[in-house]
Design an enzyme around this catalytic site. Structure first.
Site, short mmCIF file in Angstrom:
data_model
loop_
_atom_site.label_atom_id
_atom_site.label_comp_id
_atom_site.label_asym_id
_atom_site.label_seq_id
_atom_site.Cartn_x
_atom_site.Cartn_y
_atom_site.Cartn_z
N SER A 113 0.85 -1.19 0.00
CA SER A 113 0.00 0.00 0.00
C SER A 113 0.88 1.23 0.00
O SER A 113 1.98 1.23 0.57
CB SER A 113 -0.87 0.00 1.25
OG SER A 113 -1.36 1.30 1.50
N TYR A 171 -1.09 -0.26 10.51
CA TYR A 171 -1.42 -0.69 9.14
C TYR A 171 -0.29 -0.29 8.19
O TYR A 171 0.23 -1.14 7.44
CB TYR A 171 -2.74 -0.05 8.70
CG TYR A 171 -3.08 -0.31 7.24
CD1 TYR A 171 -3.59 -1.54 6.84
CD2 TYR A 171 -2.88 0.67 6.27
CE1 TYR A 171 -3.89 -1.79 5.51
CE2 TYR A 171 -3.18 0.43 4.93
CZ TYR A 171 -3.68 -0.80 4.56
OH TYR A 171 -3.97 -1.06 3.24
N1 LIG Z 1 -8.73 -0.41 -1.07
C1 LIG Z 1 -7.70 0.38 -0.97
O1 LIG Z 1 -7.82 1.60 -1.05
C2 LIG Z 1 -6.33 -0.19 -0.77
C3 LIG Z 1 -5.24 0.68 -0.86
C4 LIG Z 1 -3.96 0.17 -0.69
C5 LIG Z 1 -3.79 -1.16 -0.42
N2 LIG Z 1 -4.85 -2.00 -0.32
C6 LIG Z 1 -4.60 -3.42 -0.03
O2 LIG Z 1 -5.24 -4.23 -0.97
C7 LIG Z 1 -5.56 -5.50 -0.39
C8 LIG Z 1 -7.00 -5.82 -0.67
O3 LIG Z 1 -7.81 -4.83 -0.05
P1 LIG Z 1 -9.30 -4.48 -0.49
O4 LIG Z 1 -9.37 -3.00 -0.54
O5 LIG Z 1 -9.68 -5.29 -1.65
O6 LIG Z 1 -10.06 -4.93 0.85
P2 LIG Z 1 -11.42 -5.73 1.05
O7 LIG Z 1 -12.40 -5.36 0.01
O8 LIG Z 1 -11.75 -5.52 2.49
O9 LIG Z 1 -10.99 -7.25 0.82
C9 LIG Z 1 -10.06 -7.85 1.66
C10 LIG Z 1 -10.04 -9.34 1.41
O10 LIG Z 1 -9.18 -9.95 2.38
C11 LIG Z 1 -9.91 -10.93 3.09
N3 LIG Z 1 -9.50 -11.07 4.48
C12 LIG Z 1 -9.51 -10.13 5.45
N4 LIG Z 1 -9.13 -10.65 6.62
C13 LIG Z 1 -8.88 -11.97 6.40
C14 LIG Z 1 -8.49 -13.06 7.21
N5 LIG Z 1 -8.29 -12.90 8.53
N6 LIG Z 1 -8.34 -14.28 6.66
C15 LIG Z 1 -8.57 -14.46 5.34
N7 LIG Z 1 -8.96 -13.48 4.51
C16 LIG Z 1 -9.11 -12.24 5.03
C17 LIG Z 1 -11.35 -10.44 3.02
O11 LIG Z 1 -12.23 -11.48 3.34
P3 LIG Z 1 -13.79 -11.20 3.64
O12 LIG Z 1 -14.45 -11.18 2.29
O13 LIG Z 1 -14.19 -12.36 4.47
O14 LIG Z 1 -13.89 -9.89 4.35
C18 LIG Z 1 -11.42 -9.97 1.58
O15 LIG Z 1 -11.55 -11.04 0.70
C19 LIG Z 1 -5.25 -5.36 1.10
O16 LIG Z 1 -4.01 -5.98 1.38
C20 LIG Z 1 -5.16 -3.87 1.30
O17 LIG Z 1 -4.33 -3.54 2.38
C21 LIG Z 1 -6.13 -1.55 -0.50
#
Ligand SMILES: NC(=O)c1ccc[n+]([C@@H]2O[C@H](COP(=O)([O-])OP(=O)(O)OC[C@H]3O[C@@H](n4cnc5c(N)ncnc54)[C@H](OP(=O)(O)O)[C@@H]3O)[C@@H](O)[C@H]2O)c1
Ligand SMILES: *[C@@H]1O[C@H](CO)[C@@H](O)[C@H](O)[C@H]1NC(C)=O
Ligand SMILES: *[C@@H]1O[C@H](CO)[C@@H](O)[C@H](O)[C@H]1NC(C)=O
Length: 317
Positions: A189, A203
């Site tokens: 990130s 984080y």
């Molecule tokens: N969105 C942003 O702006 C952004 C920016 C920078 C980096 N990121 C990074 O991108 C990645 C994906 O994020 P996202 O935005 O797509 O988030 P998201 O929509 O919340 O999806 C996160 C995924 O990870 C799974 N997860 C969370 N905790 C878990 C656990 N304990 N065991 C197994 N699976 C777990 C979630 O499962 P559930 O479906 O069960 O919740 C979901 O499938 C993350 O690493 C995040 O830090 C995101």
């Protein structure tokens, strides 16, 4: 004599000036090439299976669809069995028997490194795994000071974002080492690479960990044919970011994942989306103190709004 010295100084200044201008110009053209023109790698060459963690929502789910569209079989790792089922159902609905899908129910925040290694190791046994995407991640529920993050929250952020990614990588690496082929992508990130990320310290620190971890092992295993990369997204419209609509600076997970897979196998650290590169350039042109001040105040604003929202909800209950 004086004239000669003058000429030499002019020449020297010109040379220094030329090279200091050349660097950003080359950088710009290289960026255009990398983001828009360069051909993506043939991902099936790494192997026929891709492992994706956190594949039930947001970026991970969109990446699973993209990989399936390239003909890769999927091993989807998630904590929620019904969300895993519906995700695999949707992908099967689109690609039919063209791709094979398996699922692993594993809560990465509640499993030890040993358990993760064992579960993933068992699940990939006999599979020709070519790609691993460590995408699962958790963020703060809202911006908070470090001393307010209780140990349970801290534990799950450190566990899922840093430890689990480490142990899943450890479990998959031997397969790739054996066949001398593979690609590993850690979804980091921007929060881990900007000057500071106040009110989200734990984080951001786990994301900085992923960047350094990826950079270092990418050097270790380059000669073994394994391409390791940390991708750095800024905001993407997902449930984690609490943003529903995409915009000029905030891609949808579908748009982000298209850019994401174009980069697999290339740079050890990259910013796949072009709007995000623009943000990167602006942030790094700012003086650090200006950035710190701005982001701290911005996050204080978010925090104030979130607290107001939570207390309203609490009153309704
Ligand atoms: N969105 C942003 O702006 C952004 C920016 C920078 C980096 N990121 C990074 O991108 C990645 C994906 O994020 P996202 O935005 O797509 O988030 P998201 O929509 O919340 O999806 C996160 C995924 O990870 C799974 N997860 C969370 N905790 C878990 C656990 N304990 N065991 C197994 N699976 C777990 C979630 O499962 P559930 O479906 O069960 O919740 C979901 O499938 C993350 O690493 C995040 O830090 C995101
Ligand atoms: C946060 O978690 C890490 C590792 O899980 C642990 O070492 C540390 O003591 C925790 N810190 C707090 C403040 O709970
Ligand atoms: C990056 O995201 C923006 C904003 O949603 C989108 O318009 C653009 O097409 C994306 N570009 C690339 C190369 O991914």
């Amino acid at each position: 004599m004086a004239m000669q010295l003058h000429d030499a100084v002019v020449l020297l200044v010109s040379i220094v000036g030329f090279f200091s201008l050349l660097k950003p110009v080359i950088g710009f053209f290289n960026w255009v090439w990398v983001v828009f023109l360069r051909r993506p790698k043939n991902l099936k060459k790494y192997g026929s299976w891709a492992v994706v963690t956190g594949s039930t929502d947001g970026i991970g789910k969109a990446l699973a669809f993209e990989l399936a569209s390239k003909g890769l079989n999927l091993l989807l790792v998630g904590r929620n069995p019904s969300k895993l089922e519906s995700t695999s159902g949707e992908i099967r609905g689109l690609y039919g028997t063209g791709v094979e899908i398996r699922t692993v129910v594993l809560d990465l925040g509640k499993s030890s490194g040993e358990e993760i290694s064992r579960e993933i190791g068992d699940a990939i046994e006999g599979l020709d795994v070519g790609i691993l995407i460590n995408n699962a991640g958790v963020a703060y529920p809202y911006s908070m000071f470090f001393h307010e993050a209780d140990s349970e929250l801290n534990q799950s952020i450190v566990q899922v974002n840093a430890e689990a990614a480490t142990w899943v990588t450890r479990a998959v690496l031997p397969v790739m080492l054996k066949k001398k082929k593979g690609a590993i992508v850690n979804i980091g990130s921007a929060s881990g690479s900007v000057p500071s990320y106040p009110l989200n310290a734990i984080y951001a620190a786990t994301k900085a960990y992923l960047t350094m971890f990826s950079r270092s092992i990418s050097v270790e295993y380059k000669k073994n044919g394994i391409d390791i990369q940390c991708q750095i997204p800024f905001f993407v419209a997902t449930k984690m970011a609490k943003i529903r609509k995409s915009s000029f600076l905030i891609p949808s997970p579908e748009i982000y994942s298209k850019a994401s897979i174009r980069h697999i196998g290339y740079e050890p650290v990259c910013i796949p989306n072009c709007s995000h590169s623009l943000l990167w350039a602006v942030i790094h042109a700012l003086p650090v103190t200006v950035f710190d001040h701005y982001l701290f105040n911005y996050n204080l604003g978010l925090r104030k709004r979130a607290l107001a929202k939570y207390s309203i909800k609490a009153k309704v209950k």
